[in-house]
Design a protein around this motif. Sequence first.
Motif, mmCIF file in Angstrom:
data_model
loop_
_atom_site.group_PDB
_atom_site.id
_atom_site.type_symbol
_atom_site.label_atom_id
_atom_site.label_comp_id
_atom_site.label_asym_id
_atom_site.label_seq_id
_atom_site.Cartn_x
_atom_site.Cartn_y
_atom_site.Cartn_z
ATOM 1 N N VAL A 172 0.848 -1.193 0.000
ATOM 2 C CA VAL A 172 0.000 0.000 0.000
ATOM 3 C C VAL A 172 0.878 1.234 0.000
ATOM 4 C CG1 VAL A 172 -1.709 1.334 1.289
ATOM 5 C CG2 VAL A 172 -1.917 -1.155 1.163
ATOM 6 N N ASP A 173 0.627 2.127 -0.951
ATOM 7 C CA ASP A 173 1.387 3.375 -1.028
ATOM 8 C C ASP A 173 0.723 4.494 -0.249
ATOM 9 O OD1 ASP A 173 3.480 5.186 -2.322
ATOM 10 O OD2 ASP A 173 1.604 6.158 -2.925
ATOM 11 N N SER A 174 -0.622 4.558 -0.307
ATOM 12 C CA SER A 174 -1.302 5.673 0.354
ATOM 13 C C SER A 174 -2.696 5.279 0.823
ATOM 14 C CB SER A 174 -1.404 6.886 -0.581
ATOM 15 O OG SER A 174 -2.224 6.592 -1.698
ATOM 16 N N ILE A 175 -3.082 5.880 1.950
ATOM 17 C CA ILE A 175 -4.448 5.781 2.462
ATOM 18 C C ILE A 175 -4.932 7.203 2.700
ATOM 19 C CG2 ILE A 175 -5.944 4.976 4.320
ATOM 20 C CD1 ILE A 175 -3.904 2.744 4.847
ATOM 21 N N ASP A 176 -5.956 7.595 1.966
ATOM 22 C CA ASP A 176 -6.566 8.910 2.147
ATOM 23 C C ASP A 176 -7.958 8.715 2.721
ATOM 24 O OD1 ASP A 176 -4.732 11.067 1.054
ATOM 25 O OD2 ASP A 176 -4.734 9.643 -0.617
ATOM 26 N N ILE A 177 -8.138 9.132 3.957
ATOM 27 C CA ILE A 177 -9.427 9.024 4.635
ATOM 28 C C ILE A 177 -10.228 10.276 4.301
ATOM 29 C CG2 ILE A 177 -10.567 8.851 6.876
ATOM 30 C CD1 ILE A 177 -7.809 7.562 7.813
ATOM 31 N N ILE A 178 -11.407 10.082 3.736
ATOM 32 C CA ILE A 178 -12.230 11.199 3.259
ATOM 33 C C ILE A 178 -13.545 11.207 4.028
ATOM 34 C CG2 ILE A 178 -13.360 12.228 1.261
ATOM 35 C CD1 ILE A 178 -11.295 10.764 -0.506
ATOM 36 N N ASP A 179 -13.848 12.337 4.647
ATOM 37 C CA ASP A 179 -15.047 12.470 5.486
ATOM 38 C C ASP A 179 -15.878 13.639 4.972
ATOM 39 O OD1 ASP A 179 -16.893 13.252 7.495
ATOM 40 O OD2 ASP A 179 -15.644 12.399 9.068
ATOM 41 N N VAL A 180 -17.058 13.316 4.438
ATOM 42 C CA VAL A 180 -17.939 14.348 3.880
ATOM 43 C C VAL A 180 -19.319 14.248 4.524
ATOM 44 C CG1 VAL A 180 -19.213 15.064 1.830
ATOM 45 C CG2 VAL A 180 -16.769 14.579 1.672
#
Length: 424
Positions: A172-180
């Motif tokens: 895994v290169d990146s984890i972007d947690i997105i909260d909308v």
Amino acid sequence: MKKNVLIIGAGGVAQVVAHKAAQNNDILGDIHIASRNIAKAEDIIAGVLEKRALKQPGGVLRAHTLDALDVEATKALIRETGVQIIINVGSAFINMSVLRAAIDTGVAYIDTAIHEDPAKICETPPWYGNYEWKHAEECAQKGITAIHGAGFDPGVVNSYAALAVQDYFDDVDSIDIIDVNAGSHGRYFATNFDPEINFREFTGTVYSWQQGAWQSNKMFEISRTDDLPVVGEQTTYLSGHDELHSLSRHLPVKNIRFWMGFGAHYINVFTVLQNLGLLSEQPVTTAEGLEVVPLKVVKAVLPDPASLAPTYTGKTCIGDLVKGTKDGKDREIFIYQISDHKEAYEEVGSQGISYTAGVPAVAAAMLVATGEWDVRRQANVEELPPHPFLNLLNHIGLPSRIREGDDDRALDFARDDAGKWRVA
């Protein structure tokens, strides 16, 4: 098997926890709610009874007065009620006091947010290292299960991250947690949970984990726009958040970031309040000689987040955008959950933000009760098996989905013939 639950706090999240605990009291047993304001706890109980939420009618459902900063009083209540699991959804300022009481009395402890010192904002990373993790050795020695950050974010998003690393990627290169939150509460200005805690998240340094190190930015300095399921195109801003501080330690991922959605109106009001000094946590003295904390004054004049629930409409979308490689090929997935404010209110009397925070805490308590998460040590959610947690959430109100390219499907789980969890 552990039974009998003490819920600490009587706000919107506690209301969700009480309703969901009642719906599963065949597993969790007696339910006690403790707050400095016993009237609020009694109101929650009245709502649970009105909706006939108790799965086993006649079960214990009781309110108590408690100042949770008083460790001895908390210990006395634990012993008096015979509870074996604490679900702490009070202010983040009380975490260490409640944890101390849990350790001293030998009961399991669950919280949904990182501890905060009222006099400090954005301490040096990793934040858990400043408070919670200092008790790891003692918890292990005494066999105390202490699960930190078992809400949605932190909490479910941590489990999504662990699931992705374990089941979907070789690297895994990146984890972007997105909260909308694409909902509307209809007020001129309000926060979706405790205004004091809400504002403290955004008035300090924005820490993110990039290239295997902490990076600092200012709030609203960096943004991104994504086309998200159900809620459509949304702009989010790089923010500091609890889960980054444990995920960066426990998962082998170089880039972990948290992005939260804000409308232009919120940003404008926030900026004015901050520029005027009204979001400061440091006391000031008025012309009349009164010492006040500006941030607490702002909290006092804003709507109680619980009061937003009856007219809240719209949906939330929270998830992990994960990028990496599998079998030598690039891969990108988005594991997410959609909640509806109106549906949450109809079920438990709270808005969607409270719902997404409260349901996972009850799922964690149920897994502790049944033994699957009763690990007898301190743990963040990503250190615990994700499959039973996410599977249980699918069945008690927070079903997850996964999107990969044009494929968007429910994230279901099953056990194989050997009893091992797998993605169905």
